[in-house]
Design a protein around this motif. Structure first.
Motif, PDB file in Angstrom:
ATOM      1  N   THR A  13       0.823  -1.211   0.000  1.00 44.33           N
ATOM      2  CA  THR A  13       0.000   0.000   0.000  1.00 44.33           C
ATOM      3  C   THR A  13       0.859   1.263   0.000  1.00 44.33           C
ATOM      4  OG1 THR A  13      -0.136   0.217   2.415  1.00 44.33           O
ATOM      5  CG2 THR A  13      -1.818  -1.168   1.316  1.00 44.33           C
ATOM      6  N   GLY A  14       2.122   1.127   0.407  1.00 43.22           N
ATOM      7  CA  GLY A  14       2.982   2.301   0.520  1.00 43.22           C
ATOM      8  C   GLY A  14       2.713   3.114   1.774  1.00 43.22           C
ATOM      9  N   LEU A  15       1.893   2.564   2.670  1.00 48.25           N
ATOM     10  CA  LEU A  15       1.525   3.252   3.903  1.00 48.25           C
ATOM     11  C   LEU A  15       2.185   2.566   5.091  1.00 48.25           C
ATOM     12  CD1 LEU A  15      -2.318   3.541   3.226  1.00 48.25           C
ATOM     13  CD2 LEU A  15      -0.614   5.342   2.923  1.00 48.25           C
ATOM     14  N   THR A  16       2.394   3.340   6.151  1.00 46.10           N
ATOM     15  CA  THR A  16       2.842   2.743   7.400  1.00 46.10           C
ATOM     16  C   THR A  16       1.656   2.052   8.054  1.00 46.10           C
ATOM     17  OG1 THR A  16       2.312   4.661   8.777  1.00 46.10           O
ATOM     18  CG2 THR A  16       4.506   4.632   7.735  1.00 46.10           C
ATOM     19  N   ASP A  17       1.924   1.270   9.085  1.00 43.02           N
ATOM     20  CA  ASP A  17       0.834   0.621   9.823  1.00 43.02           C
ATOM     21  C   ASP A  17      -0.162   1.665  10.338  1.00 43.02           C
ATOM     22  OD1 ASP A  17       2.326  -1.651   9.401  1.00 43.02           O
ATOM     23  OD2 ASP A  17       2.686  -2.072  11.513  1.00 43.02           O
ATOM     24  N   ASP A  18       0.366   2.745  10.920  1.00 45.12           N
ATOM     25  CA  ASP A  18      -0.505   3.791  11.473  1.00 45.12           C
ATOM     26  C   ASP A  18      -1.319   4.479  10.386  1.00 45.12           C
ATOM     27  OD1 ASP A  18       0.298   3.275  14.075  1.00 45.12           O
ATOM     28  OD2 ASP A  18       1.838   4.855  14.075  1.00 45.12           O
ATOM     29  N   GLU A  19      -0.678   4.776   9.254  1.00 45.80           N
ATOM     30  CA  GLU A  19      -1.396   5.424   8.154  1.00 45.80           C
ATOM     31  C   GLU A  19      -2.501   4.525   7.616  1.00 45.80           C
ATOM     32  OE1 GLU A  19       2.196   8.174   6.262  1.00 45.80           O
ATOM     33  OE2 GLU A  19       1.991   6.074   5.654  1.00 45.80           O
ATOM     34  N   LEU A  20      -2.221   3.236   7.504  1.00 43.14           N
ATOM     35  CA  LEU A  20      -3.222   2.293   7.020  1.00 43.14           C
ATOM     36  C   LEU A  20      -4.395   2.185   7.990  1.00 43.14           C
ATOM     37  CD1 LEU A  20      -4.068   0.301   4.842  1.00 43.14           C
ATOM     38  CD2 LEU A  20      -2.708  -1.447   6.010  1.00 43.14           C
ATOM     39  N   ARG A  21      -4.084   2.196   9.286  1.00 43.57           N
ATOM     40  CA  ARG A  21      -5.127   2.149  10.315  1.00 43.57           C
ATOM     41  C   ARG A  21      -6.030   3.386  10.202  1.00 43.57           C
ATOM     42  NH1 ARG A  21      -1.845   1.436  14.189  1.00 43.57           N
ATOM     43  NH2 ARG A  21      -1.867  -0.819  14.086  1.00 43.57           N
ATOM     44  N   ILE A  22      -5.422   4.551   9.984  1.00 37.43           N
ATOM     45  CA  ILE A  22      -6.194   5.801   9.841  1.00 37.43           C
ATOM     46  C   ILE A  22      -7.051   5.745   8.582  1.00 37.43           C
ATOM     47  CG2 ILE A  22      -6.016   8.279   9.397  1.00 37.43           C
ATOM     48  CD1 ILE A  22      -3.533   8.237  11.301  1.00 37.43           C
ATOM     49  N   GLU A  23      -6.466   5.302   7.475  1.00 36.61           N
ATOM     50  CA  GLU A  23      -7.224   5.204   6.221  1.00 36.61           C
ATOM     51  C   GLU A  23      -8.440   4.301   6.381  1.00 36.61           C
ATOM     52  OE1 GLU A  23      -6.826   6.941   3.389  1.00 36.61           O
ATOM     53  OE2 GLU A  23      -5.195   7.993   4.389  1.00 36.61           O
ATOM     54  N   LEU A  24      -8.238   3.167   7.027  1.00 38.31           N
ATOM     55  CA  LEU A  24      -9.340   2.224   7.237  1.00 38.31           C
ATOM     56  C   LEU A  24     -10.427   2.839   8.118  1.00 38.31           C
ATOM     57  CD1 LEU A  24     -10.615  -0.547   6.889  1.00 38.31           C
ATOM     58  CD2 LEU A  24      -9.185  -1.368   8.762  1.00 38.31           C
ATOM     59  N   ALA A  25     -10.017   3.467   9.208  1.00 37.09           N
ATOM     60  CA  ALA A  25     -10.987   4.074  10.121  1.00 37.09           C
ATOM     61  C   ALA A  25     -11.757   5.202   9.445  1.00 37.09           C
ATOM     62  CB  ALA A  25     -10.280   4.583  11.372  1.00 37.09           C
ATOM     63  N   VAL A  26     -11.066   6.027   8.672  1.00 36.39           N
ATOM     64  CA  VAL A  26     -11.730   7.131   7.976  1.00 36.39           C
ATOM     65  C   VAL A  26     -12.771   6.584   7.009  1.00 36.39           C
ATOM     66  CG1 VAL A  26     -11.371   8.931   6.230  1.00 36.39           C
ATOM     67  CG2 VAL A  26      -9.901   8.845   8.246  1.00 36.39           C
ATOM     68  N   ARG A  27     -12.398   5.567   6.275  1.00 40.80           N
ATOM     69  CA  ARG A  27     -13.330   4.974   5.305  1.00 40.80           C
ATOM     70  C   ARG A  27     -14.554   4.358   5.995  1.00 40.80           C
ATOM     71  NH1 ARG A  27     -13.989   3.878  -0.244  1.00 40.80           N
ATOM     72  NH2 ARG A  27     -16.040   2.936  -0.215  1.00 40.80           N
ATOM     73  N   LEU A  28     -14.296   3.643   7.092  1.00 45.58           N
ATOM     74  CA  LEU A  28     -15.412   3.041   7.833  1.00 45.58           C
ATOM     75  C   LEU A  28     -16.328   4.117   8.406  1.00 45.58           C
ATOM     76  CD1 LEU A  28     -13.534   0.142   9.659  1.00 45.58           C
ATOM     77  CD2 LEU A  28     -15.221  -0.081   7.822  1.00 45.58           C
ATOM     78  N   TYR A  29     -15.741   5.216   8.894  1.00 44.42           N
ATOM     79  CA  TYR A  29     -16.555   6.317   9.407  1.00 44.42           C
ATOM     80  C   TYR A  29     -17.376   6.936   8.275  1.00 44.42           C
ATOM     81  CZ  TYR A  29     -18.166  10.620  11.372  1.00 44.42           C
ATOM     82  OH  TYR A  29     -18.986  11.643  11.775  1.00 44.42           O
ATOM     83  N   GLU A  30     -16.709   7.184   7.161  1.00 43.03           N
ATOM     84  CA  GLU A  30     -17.377   7.783   6.000  1.00 43.03           C
ATOM     85  C   GLU A  30     -18.576   6.947   5.557  1.00 43.03           C
ATOM     86  OE1 GLU A  30     -15.368  10.138   2.239  1.00 43.03           O
ATOM     87  OE2 GLU A  30     -14.461   8.284   2.924  1.00 43.03           O
ATOM     88  N   ASP A  31     -18.439   5.630   5.639  1.00 40.84           N
ATOM     89  CA  ASP A  31     -19.511   4.717   5.244  1.00 40.84           C
ATOM     90  C   ASP A  31     -20.548   4.510   6.341  1.00 40.84           C
ATOM     91  OD1 ASP A  31     -18.277   4.411   2.800  1.00 40.84           O
ATOM     92  OD2 ASP A  31     -17.441   2.434   3.234  1.00 40.84           O
ATOM     93  N   GLY A  32     -20.367   5.171   7.492  1.00 40.63           N
ATOM     94  CA  GLY A  32     -21.333   5.060   8.580  1.00 40.63           C
ATOM     95  C   GLY A  32     -21.224   3.757   9.356  1.00 40.63           C
TER      96      GLY A  32
END
Length: 84
Positions: A13-32
């Protein structure tokens, strides 16, 4: 529950573990799928910093009339408790 991802998948993904965790959380939040509190916990940022992350990405809060009414009730209760 612990979610495990293969190191190769994470590195692809080219992301760090923390960045990937943030991306996942943001997406899940965005999707409700999760709340701000859950996003803050999931990312380790806490609710306030997670909200700031959402703001940087121009993602609107999920705040409806039920949330507003619950907040009003909390404020009424707090106000009532202080006057005692």
């Amino acid at each position: 529950m612990l979610l495990e991802l293969n190191d190769k998948v994470i590195s692809s993904t080219g992301l760090t573990d923390d960045e990937l965790r943030i991306e996942l959380a943001v997406r899940l939040y965005e999707d409700g799928k999760i709340t701000v509190g859950q996003g803050g916990t999931m990312t380790g940022l806490g609710s306030i910093r997670f909200q700031q992350e959402l703001g940087k990405r121009k993602i609107a809060w999920h705040y409806d009339i039920e949330d507003f009414e619950a907040d009003l009730e909390t404020l009424r209760k707090l106000s009532s408790d202080r006057s005692k």
